[in-house]
Design a protein around this motif. Structure first.
Motif, mmCIF file in Angstrom:
data_model
loop_
_atom_site.group_PDB
_atom_site.id
_atom_site.type_symbol
_atom_site.label_atom_id
_atom_site.label_comp_id
_atom_site.label_asym_id
_atom_site.label_seq_id
_atom_site.Cartn_x
_atom_site.Cartn_y
_atom_site.Cartn_z
ATOM 1 N N ASP A 1 43.971 29.201 46.295
ATOM 2 C CA ASP A 1 42.734 29.544 46.777
ATOM 3 C C ASP A 1 42.754 31.096 47.259
ATOM 4 O O ASP A 1 41.518 31.483 47.052
ATOM 5 C CB ASP A 1 42.738 28.839 48.186
ATOM 6 C CG ASP A 1 42.499 27.271 47.874
ATOM 7 O OD1 ASP A 1 42.085 26.915 46.648
ATOM 8 O OD2 ASP A 1 42.548 26.489 48.693
ATOM 9 N N HIS A 2 43.660 31.798 47.490
ATOM 10 C CA HIS A 2 43.536 33.047 47.787
ATOM 11 C C HIS A 2 43.445 34.055 46.769
ATOM 12 O O HIS A 2 42.639 35.003 46.830
ATOM 13 C CB HIS A 2 45.074 33.433 48.503
ATOM 14 C CG HIS A 2 44.958 34.824 48.944
ATOM 15 N ND1 HIS A 2 44.456 35.502 49.916
ATOM 16 C CD2 HIS A 2 45.815 35.966 48.297
ATOM 17 C CE1 HIS A 2 44.626 36.761 50.111
ATOM 18 N NE2 HIS A 2 45.474 37.286 49.172
ATOM 19 N N LEU A 3 44.001 33.632 45.673
ATOM 20 C CA LEU A 3 43.800 34.536 44.416
ATOM 21 C C LEU A 3 42.252 34.363 43.907
ATOM 22 O O LEU A 3 41.744 35.237 43.423
ATOM 23 C CB LEU A 3 44.830 33.973 43.305
ATOM 24 C CG LEU A 3 46.283 34.330 43.371
ATOM 25 C CD1 LEU A 3 47.048 33.876 42.322
ATOM 26 C CD2 LEU A 3 46.213 35.993 43.370
ATOM 27 N N SER A 4 41.929 33.166 43.978
ATOM 28 C CA SER A 4 40.503 32.852 43.409
ATOM 29 C C SER A 4 39.478 33.830 44.376
ATOM 30 O O SER A 4 38.407 33.966 43.808
ATOM 31 C CB SER A 4 40.397 31.363 43.290
ATOM 32 O OG SER A 4 40.106 30.716 44.636
ATOM 33 N N GLN A 5 39.786 33.981 45.642
ATOM 34 C CA GLN A 5 38.768 34.592 46.522
ATOM 35 C C GLN A 5 38.960 36.142 46.214
ATOM 36 O O GLN A 5 38.135 36.937 46.576
ATOM 37 C CB GLN A 5 39.208 34.247 47.795
ATOM 38 C CG GLN A 5 38.782 32.965 48.077
ATOM 39 C CD GLN A 5 39.176 32.466 49.640
ATOM 40 O OE1 GLN A 5 39.614 33.442 50.328
ATOM 41 N NE2 GLN A 5 39.036 31.242 50.211
ATOM 42 N N HIS A 6 39.954 36.725 45.837
ATOM 43 C CA HIS A 6 40.548 38.075 45.626
ATOM 44 C C HIS A 6 40.817 38.403 44.149
ATOM 45 O O HIS A 6 41.978 38.614 43.972
ATOM 46 C CB HIS A 6 41.518 38.546 46.466
ATOM 47 C CG HIS A 6 41.199 38.221 47.956
ATOM 48 N ND1 HIS A 6 39.932 38.394 48.643
ATOM 49 C CD2 HIS A 6 41.872 37.785 48.974
ATOM 50 C CE1 HIS A 6 39.926 37.962 49.899
ATOM 51 N NE2 HIS A 6 41.175 37.574 50.296
#
Length: 149
Positions: free
Chosen positions: A98-103
């Motif tokens: 989730d963190h990667l997909s936001q950044h």
């Protein structure tokens, strides 16, 4: 990159140093593999021993709450407790994805090292975090704190 703060937010009980500046370069279920600045998550009896993981670079571990942490573990060594290490690993992977997909512009990424090839996409044996997160979801989809019911 996965941080202490990211992981500690998933687990209600921790021991050891609480340093929000710790960044995990690896997450591994293999004690015998090099895991610089690693988070060790033993998911099976084949994972190996904590002492070996520490000597290979682990700086923290996810640990079953009903098992005694070995006496040789340093007092400051961060331990995140869970009822089920596999579900805990699933939560870590989902949170990281989730963190990667936001950044999307992130240059530094945490490397995930697994023992169980069934967690990988069988057709294209890949270490893509999205594929691994999707495959590991088949082991449980609990939305509580990592590995807790």
């Amino acid at each position: 990159m996965l941080t202490y703060q990211d992981v500690s937010s998933l687990f209600s009980r921790t021991t050891g140093i609480k340093d929000e500046n710790i960044r995990f370069h690896t997450v591994s279920s293999l004690a015998g593999d090099k895991q610089p600045k690693g988070l060790f998550v033993p998911v099976s009896t084949d994972s190996g021993h904590l002492q070996e993981a520490i000597s290979n670079g682990a700086v923290a571990a996810v640990w079953p709450e009903d098992e005694q942490v070995p006496a040789y573990a340093p007092n400051h060594f961060p331990i995140f407790y869970t009822k089920d290490n596999l579900k805990g690993l699933e939560k870590i992977m989902n949170s990281y994805y989730d963190h990667l997909s936001q950044h999307e512009d992130i240059n530094e990424r945490t490397k995930f090292i697994f023992l169980n090839k069934e967690l990988l996409n069988e057709a294209d044996e890949t270490y893509d975090i999205a594929v691994m997160a999707e495959n590991i979801n088949g082991f449980g989809n609990n939305q509580n704190k990592a590995g807790e019911e």
